[in-house]
Design a protein around this motif. Structure first.
Motif, short mmCIF file in Angstrom:
data_model
loop_
_atom_site.label_atom_id
_atom_site.label_comp_id
_atom_site.label_asym_id
_atom_site.label_seq_id
_atom_site.Cartn_x
_atom_site.Cartn_y
_atom_site.Cartn_z
N LEU A 1 1.46 12.74 -24.74
CA LEU A 1 1.41 13.93 -23.90
C LEU A 1 0.03 14.57 -23.94
CD1 LEU A 1 4.86 15.45 -24.85
CD2 LEU A 1 4.23 14.45 -22.66
N CYS A 2 -0.44 14.99 -22.78
CA CYS A 2 -1.71 15.67 -22.68
C CYS A 2 -1.63 17.00 -23.42
CB CYS A 2 -2.06 15.90 -21.22
SG CYS A 2 -3.60 16.77 -20.96
N ARG A 3 -2.58 17.23 -24.32
CA ARG A 3 -2.57 18.48 -25.08
C ARG A 3 -3.12 19.62 -24.25
NH1 ARG A 3 -3.81 14.28 -28.39
NH2 ARG A 3 -6.01 14.35 -27.85
N GLY A 4 -2.54 20.79 -24.40
CA GLY A 4 -2.97 21.95 -23.64
C GLY A 4 -1.80 22.70 -23.05
N LYS A 5 -2.09 23.55 -22.06
CA LYS A 5 -1.06 24.40 -21.47
C LYS A 5 -1.02 24.22 -19.96
CE LYS A 5 -1.33 27.92 -25.10
NZ LYS A 5 -1.54 29.36 -25.40
N ASP A 6 -1.13 22.96 -19.49
CA ASP A 6 -1.01 22.71 -18.07
C ASP A 6 0.37 23.12 -17.58
OD1 ASP A 6 -3.51 21.64 -18.26
OD2 ASP A 6 -2.81 19.57 -18.43
N ALA B 1 6.90 20.60 -25.57
CA ALA B 1 5.98 21.71 -25.84
C ALA B 1 5.36 21.60 -27.22
CB ALA B 1 6.72 23.04 -25.70
N LYS B 2 6.15 21.22 -28.23
CA LYS B 2 5.63 21.10 -29.59
C LYS B 2 4.67 19.93 -29.71
CE LYS B 2 7.08 20.58 -34.41
NZ LYS B 2 8.24 20.38 -35.32
N ALA B 3 4.96 18.84 -29.02
CA ALA B 3 4.12 17.65 -29.11
C ALA B 3 2.76 17.85 -28.46
CB ALA B 3 4.82 16.46 -28.48
N ARG B 4 2.65 18.82 -27.56
CA ARG B 4 1.40 19.03 -26.84
C ARG B 4 0.43 19.94 -27.58
NH1 ARG B 4 2.39 20.90 -20.97
NH2 ARG B 4 0.23 20.23 -20.75
N VAL B 5 0.77 20.33 -28.78
CA VAL B 5 -0.13 21.14 -29.59
C VAL B 5 -1.34 20.31 -29.99
CG1 VAL B 5 -0.39 22.43 -31.74
CG2 VAL B 5 1.72 22.61 -30.42
N PHE B 6 -2.51 20.89 -29.91
CA PHE B 6 -3.75 20.16 -30.20
C PHE B 6 -3.83 19.79 -31.68
CE2 PHE B 6 -8.20 20.15 -31.59
CZ PHE B 6 -8.72 19.20 -30.74
N PHE B 7 -4.33 18.56 -31.94
CA PHE B 7 -4.62 18.17 -33.31
C PHE B 7 -5.94 17.43 -33.35
CE2 PHE B 7 -3.15 14.12 -31.92
CZ PHE B 7 -3.56 13.18 -32.86
N GLU B 8 -6.62 17.45 -34.50
CA GLU B 8 -7.99 16.93 -34.60
C GLU B 8 -8.07 15.56 -35.24
OE1 GLU B 8 -10.22 19.79 -36.71
OE2 GLU B 8 -10.03 21.36 -35.21
N GLY B 9 -6.97 14.98 -35.62
CA GLY B 9 -7.01 13.69 -36.29
C GLY B 9 -7.30 12.55 -35.33
N GLN B 10 -7.64 11.40 -35.89
CA GLN B 10 -7.87 10.22 -35.08
C GLN B 10 -6.54 9.71 -34.53
OE1 GLN B 10 -10.30 7.05 -36.61
NE2 GLN B 10 -11.56 8.42 -37.82
N GLN B 11 -6.55 9.31 -33.26
CA GLN B 11 -5.39 8.65 -32.67
C GLN B 11 -5.54 7.17 -32.98
OE1 GLN B 11 -5.68 11.54 -28.84
NE2 GLN B 11 -4.33 9.80 -28.63
N ASN B 12 -4.97 6.77 -34.11
CA ASN B 12 -5.17 5.40 -34.55
C ASN B 12 -3.84 4.73 -34.85
OD1 ASN B 12 -4.81 7.07 -36.83
ND2 ASN B 12 -5.71 5.53 -38.16
N SER B 13 -3.90 3.47 -35.22
CA SER B 13 -2.68 2.71 -35.51
C SER B 13 -2.93 1.77 -36.67
CB SER B 13 -2.24 1.92 -34.27
OG SER B 13 -3.12 0.82 -34.04
N VAL B 14 -1.84 1.30 -37.28
CA VAL B 14 -1.88 0.23 -38.27
C VAL B 14 -0.73 -0.71 -37.97
CG1 VAL B 14 -2.98 1.62 -40.05
CG2 VAL B 14 -0.51 1.54 -39.94
#
Length: 470
Positions: free
Chosen positions: A181-186, A230-243
């Motif tokens: 989800l796109c982060r922000g308040k669109d 709504a909760k998932a769209r809250v901004f976070f600063e971590g890397q969007q990564n995978s393992v």
């Protein structure tokens, strides 16, 4: 009498004799190429497990947001005949070139930004690359023929691609396009904002190197959702990564949960982040499986995912004090060294600058010796230091060691550290700040000068098309 060709002569050898001959091929690259000769050789190499060894830890690929080529950071070790690992990627069909003009004196045409990685392979926009063997496969663009994903309007939905590959199981790989989800308040429909996320089912686009095409696959969620849209769209600063571990792809594409995708069952789970963690998070693989690191005030919290029971849960390992890194006094050059590939490309276009030369051999992996020296650059607290930004570089894949970077404003004097999670020992590894960086800097604000990195474990994967071996 006609002379038999090499293939006929090899066919006359008993299978056990041919297997013994192939065992004597010391260089993994040539063993991987031998696997492409014929079905019989491939069956012996795969059946005897000649390429099924643990992937050695080699170093780190580090991507700076304003630089187009990834840097490689490692100890300068080499053995004669071993090919160097490099972020230059000059064997790809679209080379990076220096151009002049525009709002900067010099710039680079092209971009080899690493989207993801897995067990020695790198995922770029248009390629899947093995820098250890200099092999590559073109990756076709992903088609999109539907307007919604899981009932969510595409207007607030973005996608990232993630790589799944295990050379111990197969030479084929898969690329997953995972929506987030796109982060922000669109502005969106209020009903959608209160909908559960992630949805009960996903239609994911998956590229299979075996089939050579993208396809749509339906993945059904197991267990509860992580929360609401709504909760998932809250901004976070971590890397969007995978393992990728034991047949599951763990994707951290939203701040408060991790997707655990089963490749064999077409199912997925939403694993909530550990309690009490901060906004800047990182997931990685280490000695005991999947690890989660997060900054909490002047500490970094490390948790381990317990998958021994039916219910997945995070186990706190420890909160580690970051003050010794913040208080470290001095700039260290080595024992690890940055490849400085971006400087190398720009060098002929720069003013005469006396860059300190470092005598070093080629970069390469050493599977027998990845211990850190006991007497190298111990961290000592001398006096109060100014504020430094600390970022996570990644976990050691086989030992409980967390690698961190520390830098001043604009990433100046960026250094790397190894934090031993069991002994609490901290070691400085060297500078990761590119030489003459200011001359080819993009002028991004400090908060946009992201450093993304990952530990690299080279493998012997080679695609089935000999013409693409460089």
């Amino acid at each position: 009498m006609e002379q038999a060709d090499h293939g006929d002569l090899a066919a006359l050898l008993p299978e056990d004799v041919l297997a013994d001959v192939l065992r004597r091929v010391a260089e993994p690259r040539w063993l991987a190429i031998s696997r492409c000769v014929c079905k019989a050789w491939r069956a012996i190499i795969d059946g005897e497990g000649l390429l099924r060894t643990d992937l050695p830890f080699s170093g780190f690929f580090i991507t700076f947001a304003e630089l187009c080529l990834p840097e490689f950071f490692a100890r300068p070790l080499s053995r004669l005949g071993r090919r160097a690992i490099s972020g230059k990627l000059d064997f790809l069909p679209t080379p990076i070139k220096v151009s002049s003009g525009g709002w900067r004196p010099y710039s680079l045409d092209g971009d080899y930004y690493i989207q993801d990685h897995c067990n020695g392979l790198l995922l770029l926009d248009d390629y899947v690359v093995n820098p250890a063997t200099r092999c590559w496969n073109a990756l076709p663009s992903c088609p999109h023929n539907h307007t919604t994903d899981g009932g969510i309007v595409r207007g607030i939905l973005l996608h990232d691609c993630y790589l799944a590959f295990d050379p111990k199981v197969s030479s084929h790989y898969q690329v997953f396009e995972v929506p987030y989800l796109c982060r922000g308040k669109d502005e969106t429909d209020p009903l959608e904002e209160t909908s559960e996320w992630p949805p009960s089912s996903y239609i994911l686009h998956v590229f299979s190197s075996r089939r050579g095409c993208w396809e749509e696959r339906l993945f059904v969620r197991q267990g509860d959702a992580a929360g609401t849209v709504a909760k998932a769209r809250v901004f976070f600063e971590g890397q969007q990564n995978s393992v990728y571990w034991r047949g599951y792809l763990y994707v951290h594409c939203q701040g408060d949960f991790i997707m655990r995708i089963s490749l064999s069952e077409d199912k997925y789970s939403a694993i909530k982040a550990p309690m009490g963690v901060g906004d800047t998070n990182y997931i990685g693989l280490s000695e005991k499986g999947v690890y989660f690191a997060s900054f909490v005030k002047n500490h970094i919290r490390v948790c381990i995912l317990n998958e021994s029971s039916n219910q997945l849960e995070w186990i706190l390992k420890h909160d580690y004090d970051l003050k010794p890194i913040q208080m470290f006094d001095g700039q260290v050059h080595g024992p690890w060294i940055l490849e400085d590939i971006n400087y190398g490309i720009f060098r002929s276009h720069l003013p005469n600058i006396n860059k300190e030369e470092v005598i070093q051999e080629k970069f390469e992996w050493n599977s027998d010796d990845d211990d850190f020296p006991e007497n190298e650059d111990k961290v000592e607290v001398h006096r109060r230091r100014p504020y430094f930004e600390i970022e996570i570089l990644g976990f050691h894949p086989y030992k409980e060691i967390l690698f961190l970077s520390r830098s001043e404003t604009f990433k100046l004097k960026a250094m790397a550290f190894a934090y031993h999670l069991n002994s609490f020992k901290i070691e400085s590894l060297g500078s990761i700040y590119p030489s003459c960086h200011k001359y080819f800097d993009s002028g991004l604000a400090n908060e946009a000068r992201e450093i993304e990195s990952f530990p690299y474990t080279p493998c012997c994967w080679i695609q089935e098309i000999p013409g693409r071996v460089n």
